[in-house]
Design a protein around this motif. Structure first.
Motif, mmCIF file in Angstrom:
data_model
loop_
_atom_site.group_PDB
_atom_site.id
_atom_site.type_symbol
_atom_site.label_atom_id
_atom_site.label_comp_id
_atom_site.label_asym_id
_atom_site.label_seq_id
_atom_site.Cartn_x
_atom_site.Cartn_y
_atom_site.Cartn_z
ATOM 1 N N MET A 117 32.143 8.588 -29.460
ATOM 2 C CA MET A 117 33.594 8.525 -29.286
ATOM 3 C C MET A 117 34.020 7.396 -28.352
ATOM 4 N N PHE A 118 33.150 7.063 -27.403
ATOM 5 C CA PHE A 118 33.474 6.000 -26.459
ATOM 6 C C PHE A 118 33.874 4.710 -27.169
ATOM 7 N N ASP A 119 33.250 4.445 -28.322
ATOM 8 C CA ASP A 119 33.544 3.215 -29.064
ATOM 9 C C ASP A 119 34.957 3.197 -29.629
ATOM 10 N N TYR A 120 35.545 4.385 -29.796
ATOM 11 C CA TYR A 120 36.882 4.464 -30.390
ATOM 12 C C TYR A 120 37.989 4.721 -29.363
ATOM 13 N N ASP A 121 37.610 5.128 -28.172
ATOM 14 C CA ASP A 121 38.593 5.502 -27.152
ATOM 15 C C ASP A 121 39.568 4.364 -26.874
ATOM 16 N N GLU A 122 39.056 3.220 -26.433
ATOM 17 C CA GLU A 122 39.913 2.084 -26.117
ATOM 18 C C GLU A 122 40.581 1.521 -27.370
ATOM 19 N N MET A 123 39.848 1.499 -28.475
ATOM 20 C CA MET A 123 40.377 0.948 -29.720
ATOM 21 C C MET A 123 41.627 1.691 -30.192
ATOM 22 N N LEU A 124 41.581 3.038 -30.115
ATOM 23 C CA LEU A 124 42.683 3.842 -30.649
ATOM 24 C C LEU A 124 43.808 4.094 -29.651
ATOM 25 N N LYS A 125 43.558 3.832 -28.371
ATOM 26 C CA LYS A 125 44.595 4.032 -27.356
ATOM 27 C C LYS A 125 45.860 3.244 -27.701
ATOM 28 N N GLU A 126 45.665 2.051 -28.228
ATOM 29 C CA GLU A 126 46.793 1.188 -28.591
ATOM 30 C C GLU A 126 47.629 1.775 -29.718
ATOM 31 N N TYR A 127 47.047 2.720 -30.461
ATOM 32 C CA TYR A 127 47.731 3.280 -31.627
ATOM 33 C C TYR A 127 48.196 4.715 -31.418
ATOM 34 N N GLY A 128 48.445 5.056 -30.147
ATOM 35 C CA GLY A 128 49.043 6.350 -29.846
ATOM 36 C C GLY A 128 48.066 7.498 -29.703
ATOM 37 N N PHE A 129 46.822 7.203 -29.357
ATOM 38 C CA PHE A 129 45.831 8.254 -29.148
ATOM 39 C C PHE A 129 45.605 8.483 -27.659
ATOM 40 N N ILE A 130 45.418 9.730 -27.283
ATOM 41 C CA ILE A 130 45.145 10.089 -25.891
ATOM 42 C C ILE A 130 43.894 10.965 -25.843
ATOM 43 N N ARG A 131 43.264 11.002 -24.674
ATOM 44 C CA ARG A 131 42.013 11.762 -24.538
ATOM 45 C C ARG A 131 42.206 12.876 -23.514
ATOM 46 N N PRO A 132 42.625 14.064 -23.947
ATOM 47 C CA PRO A 132 42.886 15.173 -23.026
ATOM 48 C C PRO A 132 41.620 15.805 -22.453
ATOM 49 N N HIS A 133 40.493 15.524 -23.076
ATOM 50 C CA HIS A 133 39.215 16.133 -22.691
ATOM 51 C C HIS A 133 38.121 15.140 -23.077
ATOM 52 N N HIS A 134 37.004 15.146 -22.346
ATOM 53 C CA HIS A 134 35.968 14.149 -22.621
ATOM 54 C C HIS A 134 35.421 14.241 -24.037
ATOM 55 N N SER A 135 35.577 15.391 -24.698
ATOM 56 C CA SER A 135 35.047 15.556 -26.058
ATOM 57 C C SER A 135 36.109 15.420 -27.144
ATOM 58 N N HIS A 136 37.356 15.147 -26.759
ATOM 59 C CA HIS A 136 38.439 15.135 -27.747
ATOM 60 C C HIS A 136 39.344 13.911 -27.584
ATOM 61 N N LEU A 137 39.718 13.344 -28.718
ATOM 62 C CA LEU A 137 40.667 12.239 -28.791
ATOM 63 C C LEU A 137 41.702 12.625 -29.834
ATOM 64 N N VAL A 138 42.999 12.565 -29.480
ATOM 65 C CA VAL A 138 44.015 13.060 -30.410
ATOM 66 C C VAL A 138 45.122 12.042 -30.634
ATOM 67 N N ASN A 139 45.715 12.114 -31.816
ATOM 68 C CA ASN A 139 46.868 11.295 -32.178
ATOM 69 C C ASN A 139 48.127 12.037 -31.724
ATOM 70 N N VAL A 140 48.887 11.434 -30.809
ATOM 71 C CA VAL A 140 50.052 12.138 -30.254
ATOM 72 C C VAL A 140 51.089 12.456 -31.325
ATOM 73 N N SER A 141 51.070 11.730 -32.425
ATOM 74 C CA SER A 141 52.034 11.993 -33.504
ATOM 75 C C SER A 141 51.828 13.364 -34.125
ATOM 76 N N TYR A 142 50.621 13.944 -33.950
ATOM 77 C CA TYR A 142 50.314 15.220 -34.563
ATOM 78 C C TYR A 142 50.151 16.353 -33.546
ATOM 79 N N VAL A 143 50.658 16.119 -32.336
ATOM 80 C CA VAL A 143 50.681 17.182 -31.329
ATOM 81 C C VAL A 143 51.920 18.042 -31.556
ATOM 82 N N LYS A 144 51.721 19.330 -31.813
ATOM 83 C CA LYS A 144 52.851 20.234 -32.055
ATOM 84 C C LYS A 144 53.447 20.768 -30.761
#
Length: 249
Positions: free
Chosen positions: A188-215
């Motif tokens: 996941m580390f390889d995608y963390d910085e890459m996806l941050k620019e596209y609205g992704f956040i990392r609430p937990h070390h094992s999870h990366l989420v797209n804020v557009s799909y947070v209910k």
């Protein structure tokens, strides 16, 4: 609720101001305190307050020294001083107000009311700017594609089609809007910085989420993000404040 920090070198003054705020200014929550400028800088950086009650004359560095040492202060200030001659200088530093010791309750209420009004206006403006930027860039962001290499193929997937990612040792499991799951042979580390620019956040070390799909943000335990696919993503305690800020909460 307005988060506040008190910086004063005299313990009785700290205790007294906290008591006055608790009794007369319920909209203020004191989240930190310090007895000198250096500790005050550390508390401000850690707590990220909306408002700072700042003593001017302290041993070593003054309250003015504290402010000038911060690169870009993003909080409001109410100076607290026992010396009236500092008033003009305080105004030059664009303080909302300055209070003379001993603190008059009515002066405190008035100063806090002005601070709350300004902070609320700033927060609303910030939320509006975030919305405008989101509307301007959401289309091109969701259309951007990244390559996801699995055991049998390399898929080109739009970032807007990714709901969330879960770390699985040296692999990453991607959950897509069409219900597919892709196990990718990269951590996941390889995608963390890459996806941050596209609205992704990392609430937990094992999870990366797209804020557009947070209910919603669930407040049980240390908190969870409820996603569009009804999965509850845990929020680590150390990341809770940064996640709330990212969601403009």
């Amino acid at each position: 609720m307005i988060r506040a920090v008190i910086i004063d070198d005299e313990e009785p003054n700290l205790t007294n101001l906290k008591a006055l705020l608790l009794r007369h200014c319920p909209q203020i929550t004191v989240t930190g305190q310090a007895s000198n400028a250096d500790d005050g800088i550390e508390v401000i950086r850690n707590q990220r307050p909306d408002l700072v009650f700042l003593d001017i004359q302290m041993p070593g560095k003054s309250g003015f020294d504290l402010l000038t040492s911060l690169v870009k202060p993003d909080f409001e200030v109410i100076f607290v001083t026992g010396f009236d001659q500092y008033g003009i200088q305080a105004i030059r530093f664009s303080a909302i107000d300055y209070l003379l010791k001993p603190i008059d309750i009515q002066d405190l209420k008035a100063a806090v009311a002005r601070a709350v009004e300004k902070i609320t206006e700033k927060q609303q403006n910030g939320q509006l700017q975030n919305l405008v930027q989101l509307l301007l860039h959401s289309q091109q962001k969701t259309e951007h594609r990244i390559a996801l290499a699995s055991a049998r193929e390399t898929r080109l997937v739009k970032t807007g089609e990714i709901i969330r990612c879960v770390a699985d040792n040296n692999y990453t499991l991607f959950f897509l809007t069409n219900g597919e799951k892709l196990l990718v042979s990269k951590p996941m580390f390889d995608y963390d910085e890459m996806l941050k620019e596209y609205g992704f956040i990392r609430p937990h070390h094992s999870h990366l989420v797209n804020v557009s799909y947070v209910k919603s943000l669930l407040k049980e335990d240390s908190g969870y993000l409820l996603m569009m696919d009804e999965f509850k993503v845990p929020i680590s305690r150390l990341r809770k404040e940064s996640i709330k800020k990212a969601l403009s909460l």
